[in-house]
Design an enzyme around this catalytic site. Structure first.
Site, PDB file in Angstrom:
ATOM      1  N   HIS A 120      14.695-132.734  23.685  1.00 43.11           N
ATOM      2  CA  HIS A 120      13.796-132.934  22.542  1.00 43.11           C
ATOM      3  C   HIS A 120      14.057-131.788  21.551  1.00 43.11           C
ATOM      4  O   HIS A 120      14.384-130.676  21.972  1.00 43.11           O
ATOM      5  CB  HIS A 120      12.361-132.866  23.065  1.00 43.11           C
ATOM      6  CG  HIS A 120      11.294-133.238  22.103  1.00 43.11           C
ATOM      7  ND1 HIS A 120      10.884-132.400  21.091  1.00 43.11           N
ATOM      8  CD2 HIS A 120      10.523-134.346  21.994  1.00 43.11           C
ATOM      9  CE1 HIS A 120       9.910-132.987  20.408  1.00 43.11           C
ATOM     10  NE2 HIS A 120       9.678-134.172  20.937  1.00 43.11           N
ATOM     11  N   ASP A 162      11.151-127.650  30.241  1.00 44.53           N
ATOM     12  CA  ASP A 162      10.350-128.451  29.322  1.00 44.53           C
ATOM     13  C   ASP A 162       9.730-129.571  30.160  1.00 44.53           C
ATOM     14  O   ASP A 162      10.392-130.557  30.492  1.00 44.53           O
ATOM     15  CB  ASP A 162      11.250-129.011  28.216  1.00 44.53           C
ATOM     16  CG  ASP A 162      10.513-130.017  27.331  1.00 44.53           C
ATOM     17  OD1 ASP A 162       9.357-130.354  27.647  1.00 44.53           O
ATOM     18  OD2 ASP A 162      11.111-130.475  26.342  1.00 44.53           O
ATOM     19  N   GLN A 205       7.146-134.217  29.777  1.00 41.70           N
ATOM     20  CA  GLN A 205       7.113-135.593  30.287  1.00 41.70           C
ATOM     21  C   GLN A 205       6.988-135.657  31.804  1.00 41.70           C
ATOM     22  O   GLN A 205       7.088-136.747  32.378  1.00 41.70           O
ATOM     23  CB  GLN A 205       8.371-136.363  29.830  1.00 41.70           C
ATOM     24  CG  GLN A 205       8.525-136.506  28.335  1.00 41.70           C
ATOM     25  CD  GLN A 205       7.455-137.398  27.691  1.00 41.70           C
ATOM     26  OE1 GLN A 205       6.720-138.117  28.367  1.00 41.70           O
ATOM     27  NE2 GLN A 205       7.348-137.345  26.373  1.00 41.70           N
ATOM     28  N   LYS A 214      -0.484-135.210  26.087  1.00 43.11           N
ATOM     29  CA  LYS A 214       0.256-136.247  26.826  1.00 43.11           C
ATOM     30  C   LYS A 214      -0.393-136.521  28.175  1.00 43.11           C
ATOM     31  O   LYS A 214       0.116-137.292  28.980  1.00 43.11           O
ATOM     32  CB  LYS A 214       1.714-135.823  27.006  1.00 43.11           C
ATOM     33  CG  LYS A 214       2.483-135.755  25.680  1.00 43.11           C
ATOM     34  CD  LYS A 214       3.934-135.472  25.911  1.00 43.11           C
ATOM     35  CE  LYS A 214       4.640-134.967  24.680  1.00 43.11           C
ATOM     36  NZ  LYS A 214       4.873-135.977  23.660  1.00 43.11           N
ATOM     37  N   CYS A 271      12.618-137.507  18.189  1.00 41.34           N
ATOM     38  CA  CYS A 271      12.938-136.067  18.155  1.00 41.34           C
ATOM     39  C   CYS A 271      14.141-135.738  19.034  1.00 41.34           C
ATOM     40  O   CYS A 271      14.185-134.669  19.674  1.00 41.34           O
ATOM     41  CB  CYS A 271      11.733-135.212  18.570  1.00 41.34           C
ATOM     42  SG  CYS A 271      10.315-135.434  17.517  1.00 41.34           S
TER      43      CYS A 271
HETATM   44  C1  LIG Z   1      10.412-133.811  26.404  1.00 41.80           C
HETATM   45  C2  LIG Z   1       9.520-133.307  25.319  1.00 41.80           C
HETATM   46  N1  LIG Z   1       9.569-132.001  25.003  1.00 41.80           N
HETATM   47  C3  LIG Z   1       8.796-131.482  24.045  1.00 41.80           C
HETATM   48  C4  LIG Z   1       7.900-132.253  23.348  1.00 41.80           C
HETATM   49  C5  LIG Z   1       7.059-131.616  22.291  1.00 41.80           C
HETATM   50  O1  LIG Z   1       5.720-131.681  22.646  1.00 41.80           O
HETATM   51  P1  LIG Z   1       4.601-131.230  21.597  1.00 41.80           P
HETATM   52  O2  LIG Z   1       4.870-132.017  20.357  1.00 41.80           O
HETATM   53  O3  LIG Z   1       3.332-131.623  22.275  1.00 41.80           O
HETATM   54  O4  LIG Z   1       4.729-129.777  21.395  1.00 41.80           O
HETATM   55  C6  LIG Z   1       7.823-133.618  23.630  1.00 41.80           C
HETATM   56  C7  LIG Z   1       6.925-134.499  22.848  1.00 41.80           C
HETATM   57  O5  LIG Z   1       7.183-135.660  22.671  1.00 41.80           O
HETATM   58  C8  LIG Z   1       8.638-134.160  24.647  1.00 41.80           C
HETATM   59  O6  LIG Z   1       8.599-135.441  24.960  1.00 41.80           O
END
Ligand SMILES: Cc1ncc(COP(=O)(O)O)c(C=O)c1O
Length: 421
Positions: free
Chosen positions: A132, A209, A212, A235, A379
């Site tokens: 992401h 990270d 998910q 989430k 993203c």
């Molecule tokens: C794998 C992953 N990393 C990071 C993020 C970023 O999360 P946030 O926008 O809540 O900071 C997301 C959000 O969709 C994600 O799916």
């Protein structure tokens, strides 16, 4: 008996669904909306809404600042949530739990604090093309600022990390490995435990990270041996504005503060300051107080159902959807087959001449039939480029979704495909 009837949900699904007021909202067709955009953000149950309202009614004030009754209550509740998070992800101490605004903020904290203190020219940072942007851009920035090199763990065509290539990119030069436990597009459940072990063997630190995975799987940071692990409350049914960065205490203690301001200090002179102890050191300014209470209530809600049961239910849903989509004409799924994928499916529809149909058109036609999916690059622009596409459609499931909803989604998709063929 239909295939759907044979699937048993390991909890009372009707009761869970009734906990989410928004699931009664009607879609365009008048039927209740099918919400399959959970990987972007999850819906909020009544128990969390009650916690938010209850806070403003009984214990709202700033935290760690006042010596009056409401401030003391507010602080007590806030710190109770920290302990709740600690035990939920099995961290060793509450000092290792930093409240942030979300995964993005957590990863940036690591890149900008630990990264700047530890990464130099000649070092390397290991990421992947599947990340992401939140787990890519902060490392690009760090590489640009320090002169370190970005290395990419190659992806197999299936959407899994090519572990055979690991020795070429994970070397003594690697200072930090930053990878997702579950891809938000491919759905791949990555072998993060194995990678952490190999990273530690070359002396690298690992930042997971977990945006998910934490909402969908039981998480044990000590068993995982993660150095840092970031996730978002929105989430996992907590609403927006709150996240958590877990960091190993020794690492956090050695790191310089990231943001400067109130709460993160011990003593401030005209020219200098000393930093507060953990975790305050990384929580400058007024934190997301009520959002933290919401996170605590969300954890209670999810724990009552059980993370193993939630995971099992999502695996049932994704198996069911996968079996029906995998041989679908002119549809291509990104990522591996279950059980190597979590509860989401990204795909593209193609015309008979092989031209890809824009995912926004698919999403729009589904929306008109009361089914909310996500479309776009999610993203992950480099990942889409890797597969020669610019966008995809994504259906992502959570604890309140049902097999009937998947059937409605499939029916709507069939209609959309006929219209776009
Ligand atoms: C794998 C992953 N990393 C990071 C993020 C970023 O999360 P946030 O926008 O809540 O900071 C997301 C959000 O969709 C994600 O799916």
């Amino acid at each position: 008996m239909s295939a759907a009837d044979e699937i048993t949900t390991p909890f009372d699904l009707a009761q869970v669904r009734s906990s989410f007021p928004i699931l009664k909202v009607a879609g365009s067709g008048g039927e209740p909306l099918v919400y399959f955009d959970n990987a972007a953000t999850a819906q909020v149950p009544q128990a969390v809404l009650n916690a938010i309202e209850g806070a403003y009614v009984t214990h709202y004030s700033n935290v760690h600042r006042g010596a009056h009754l409401l401030s003391e209550r507010a602080t007590e509740h806030y710190e109770q949530v920290r302990e709740r998070v600690r035990s939920w992800i099995h961290a060793e101490s509450i000092e290792e739990i930093i409240f942030t605004s979300g995964t993005t903020a957590g990863i940036n904290l690591v890149a900008k604090s630990w990264g700047k203190a530890n990464v130099r020219e000649g070092d390397s940072i290991l990421i992947s093309e599947a990340e992401h942007h939140s787990n890519l851009v902060p490392w690009q920035q760090l590489a640009a600022e320090t002169g370190a090199k970005l290395e990419f763990l190659p992806l197999l065509e299936t959407g899994e990390y090519d572990l055979e290539a690991l020795p070429q990119v994970l070397t003594e030069k690697t200072k930090i490995v930053a990878l997702a436990s579950v891809s938000n597009v491919l759905g791949t459940i990555n072998p993060i435990e194995t990678i952490i072990e190999k990273a530690h063997a070359v002396g690298a630190v690992v930042c997971v990270d977990a945006a998910q995975s934490v909402p969908h799987f039981p998480t044990n940071v000590q068993r995982l041996k993660a150095d840092f692990l970031a996730f978002s409350g929105h989430k996992m049914c907590a609403g927006s504005g709150i996240g958590v960065l877990y960091g190993r205490r020794k690492l956090l203690e050695a790191m310089p503060p990231f943001l400067g301001g109130g709460s993160m200090i011990n003593l401030v002179e005209r020219e200098t300051f000393t930093t507060a102890a953990l975790p305050a050191k990384f929580e400058a300014g007024t934190p997301p107080i009520v959002q933290a209470y919401a996170l605590g209530a969300a954890i209670t809600f999810l724990e009552e159902i059980g993370m193993k049961a939630i995971h099992q239910h999502e695996m049932n849903l994704v198996h069911y959807a996968w079996e029906r989509l995998k041989d679908w004409d002119n549809l291509k799924i990104l990522g591996p087959a279950p059980p190597h994928r979590a509860g989401l499916i990204s795909f593209n529809l193609y015309q008979k001449n092989g031209r890809v149909i824009h995912a926004n058109d698919v999403s729009h036609l589904l929306d008109q039939q009361g089914v909310a999916i996500r479309s776009g690059h999610h993203c992950t622009q480099p990942l889409h480029r890797r597969y020669g596409i610019s966008t995809s459609a994504r259906a992502s499931f959570y604890l309140y979704n049902t097999i009937d909803e998947i059937d409605r989604f499939l029916g709507a998709l069939e209609k959309a495909q006929r219209m776009l063929a």
